[in-house]
Design an enzyme around this catalytic site. Structure first.
Site: not given
Length: 200
Positions: A103, A123, A157, A178
């Protein structure tokens, strides 16, 4: 060729996940099994079921459970930064592809020094799986790419529409949850990601 990693969401049954992966696996480079609530036995069953459905074990990366990955002869393991022990994992299987989730730029550099073959960095953009958490952004991703010599895979994202911007940083590919596995039409979704990665 830029890589497409698909990571299980933890929101689907094994049956549903297997059905989707059966339809999309020819478009993806790696399937990560990241199911924090599954037992080792459930994870082993999942790997067997996926293999029976035609998904090569060599394409499967198991998160954190190196013993299961070793027993089921998968293609690699994904370790967290906190538990990063590439030397021990490499001892189990010298042919594994060993990744580390990071990260920050500093974590990316340290993971490489500890033996990671690649890192998942994120992210990058705002993500539903990280509500309220500030995304790292493209400039930090670019810095991570420049600071580490191992491939950097962007996560968080990622959509087909921003893949070009991600690759423009020098990233070696993207990881998606997703956006593919929870899409109304996973095959259409994975094809759009693949087209964006190919266009680069």
């Amino acid at each position: 060729m830029s890589e497409l990693h698909v990571i299980s969401t933890g929101k689907q049954s094994l049956e549903e996940l297997t059905s989707i992966i059966r339809d999309i696996h020819t478009y993806i480079d790696w399937l990560h099994l990241r199911e924090k609530t599954w037992t080792s036995e459930q994870l082993k069953q999942a790997i067997d079921d996926l293999a029976e459905a035609g998904i090569p074990r060599s394409k499967v990366i198991v998160n954190t459970d190196a013993d299961t990955a070793y027993e089921k002869m998968t293609g690699g393991v994904q370790l967290t930064y906190e538990s990063m022990d590439a030397a021990n994992a490499r001892h189990l299987n010298i042919h594994w592809r060993i990744g580390c989730s990071v990260h920050s730029v500093q974590e990316a550099v340290k993971a490489e020094a500890n033996g990671a073959d690649y890192v998942l960095y994120g992210h990058v953009f705002a993500s539903g799986s990280k509500p309220g958490m500030e995304p790292r952004g493209l400039e930090n991703l670019r810095h991570a790419v420049r600071s580490a010599s191992v491939p950097v895979i962007a996560i968080g994202g990622i959509a087909p529409e921003n893949v070009h911007d991600v690759l423009d940083t020098g990233a070696s590919g993207v990881a998606v949850l997703s956006g593919i596995l929870l899409a109304d039409n996973p095959v259409d979704a994975v094809q759009r990601y693949k087209k964006a990665l190919t266009a680069g």
